[in-house]
Design a protein around this motif. Sequence first.
Motif, mmCIF file in Angstrom:
data_model
loop_
_atom_site.group_PDB
_atom_site.id
_atom_site.type_symbol
_atom_site.label_atom_id
_atom_site.label_comp_id
_atom_site.label_asym_id
_atom_site.label_seq_id
_atom_site.Cartn_x
_atom_site.Cartn_y
_atom_site.Cartn_z
ATOM 1 N N GLN A 1 -5.050 19.879 15.649
ATOM 2 C CA GLN A 1 -5.620 21.185 15.355
ATOM 3 C C GLN A 1 -5.179 22.211 16.393
ATOM 4 O O GLN A 1 -5.073 21.898 17.582
ATOM 5 C CB GLN A 1 -7.150 21.111 15.353
ATOM 6 C CG GLN A 1 -7.721 20.179 14.313
ATOM 7 C CD GLN A 1 -9.230 20.144 14.351
ATOM 8 O OE1 GLN A 1 -9.879 20.869 15.116
ATOM 9 N NE2 GLN A 1 -9.818 19.323 13.505
ATOM 10 N N SER B 1 -2.180 8.071 10.178
ATOM 11 C CA SER B 1 -1.874 9.503 10.274
ATOM 12 C C SER B 1 -2.776 10.146 11.314
ATOM 13 O O SER B 1 -3.907 9.698 11.540
ATOM 14 C CB SER B 1 -2.077 10.199 8.917
ATOM 15 O OG SER B 1 -1.202 9.677 7.942
ATOM 16 N N SER C 1 2.239 11.920 9.537
ATOM 17 C CA SER C 1 1.858 10.922 8.530
ATOM 18 C C SER C 1 2.648 9.634 8.679
ATOM 19 O O SER C 1 3.787 9.639 9.162
ATOM 20 C CB SER C 1 2.113 11.491 7.120
ATOM 21 O OG SER C 1 1.420 12.692 6.922
ATOM 22 N N THR D 1 -4.086 14.112 12.601
ATOM 23 C CA THR D 1 -4.092 15.562 12.391
ATOM 24 C C THR D 1 -4.385 16.271 13.701
ATOM 25 O O THR D 1 -5.366 15.974 14.373
ATOM 26 C CB THR D 1 -5.131 15.952 11.327
ATOM 27 O OG1 THR D 1 -4.752 15.381 10.063
ATOM 28 C CG2 THR D 1 -5.197 17.467 11.168
ATOM 29 N N THR E 1 -3.286 23.329 11.217
ATOM 30 C CA THR E 1 -3.234 21.912 11.543
ATOM 31 C C THR E 1 -1.864 21.354 11.190
ATOM 32 O O THR E 1 -1.209 21.822 10.254
ATOM 33 C CB THR E 1 -4.295 21.091 10.790
ATOM 34 O OG1 THR E 1 -4.025 21.101 9.382
ATOM 35 C CG2 THR E 1 -5.704 21.612 11.047
ATOM 36 N N THR F 1 -0.257 17.496 10.519
ATOM 37 C CA THR F 1 -0.518 16.073 10.353
ATOM 38 C C THR F 1 0.781 15.306 10.524
ATOM 39 O O THR F 1 1.806 15.680 9.943
ATOM 40 C CB THR F 1 -1.141 15.774 8.975
ATOM 41 O OG1 THR F 1 -2.394 16.470 8.864
ATOM 42 C CG2 THR F 1 -1.391 14.284 8.798
ATOM 43 N N ILE G 1 1.368 20.668 6.846
ATOM 44 C CA ILE G 1 0.766 21.712 7.674
ATOM 45 C C ILE G 1 -0.200 22.512 6.824
ATOM 46 O O ILE G 1 0.079 22.828 5.677
ATOM 47 C CB ILE G 1 1.864 22.642 8.238
ATOM 48 C CG1 ILE G 1 2.664 21.927 9.331
ATOM 49 C CG2 ILE G 1 1.261 23.938 8.791
ATOM 50 C CD1 ILE G 1 3.894 22.694 9.787
ATOM 51 N N SER G 2 -1.327 22.841 7.401
ATOM 52 C CA SER G 2 -2.248 23.759 6.741
ATOM 53 C C SER G 2 -2.395 25.009 7.598
ATOM 54 O O SER G 2 -2.279 24.968 8.822
ATOM 55 C CB SER G 2 -3.620 23.110 6.518
ATOM 56 O OG SER G 2 -4.362 23.076 7.725
#
Lengths: 113, 115
Positions: B22, B18, B81, B20, B77, B79, B68-69
């Motif tokens: 930013q 994965s 995966s 991530t 962010t 990701t 997603i965050s």
Amino acid sequence: QKEVEQDPGPLSVPEGAIVSLNCTYSNSAFQYFMWYRQYSRKGPELLMYTYSSGNKEDGRFTAQVDKSSKYISLFIRDSQPSDSATYLCAMSAGPGGSEKLVFGKGTKLTVNP
Amino acid sequence: SAVISQKPSRDICQRGTSLTIQCQVDSQVTMMFWYRQQPGQSLTLIATANQGSEATYESGFVIDKFPISRPNLTFSTLTVSNMSPEDSSIYLCSVQDRGFLYGYTFGSGTRLTVV
């Protein structure tokens, strides 16, 4: 039929030429039309935008929208080597993120000195 | 217009892992957007991220694959995966810039290659 069609080119012209870039679309709800320029290894940057039909001019660039034909154009006058980039058309049915942007595939333009 | 810093600019990853990505914006924005740009294809919206709520995913994209965050109004962010070679693409974040008049600003993108 794709929502937005754009000839990917590539398009190669001599310096000083007039360049015509075009997109057609199928969704009659589109009201907002944009052109983005993307240099290699960079993100797209907004070049021109128009609302509904008509023309808009900004320096060497002119954007045209013909909603009756579902056809938009970007003209570049006196093209320069620095105009070499990929040009993306984009459009949406509503403003400000209320409706998503739909992009064409982009046309790669090279202006030769 | 807003200035977006996106990291990493490129990466080569093994399948099954994965990554991530930013995205940092220099001003507070309500909505942040994540796009994918595959070779020869249109920029495609993956999801819209609003601060304090779950991201909204477009058809064909799911949260398990692209979590997603959005912890605050300047950062998000994405990701990717359990990557496969089909995920090789450029991923871009974007923000609406001070009203529609100014259009959307994009980051420089993350060029991902999965081997």
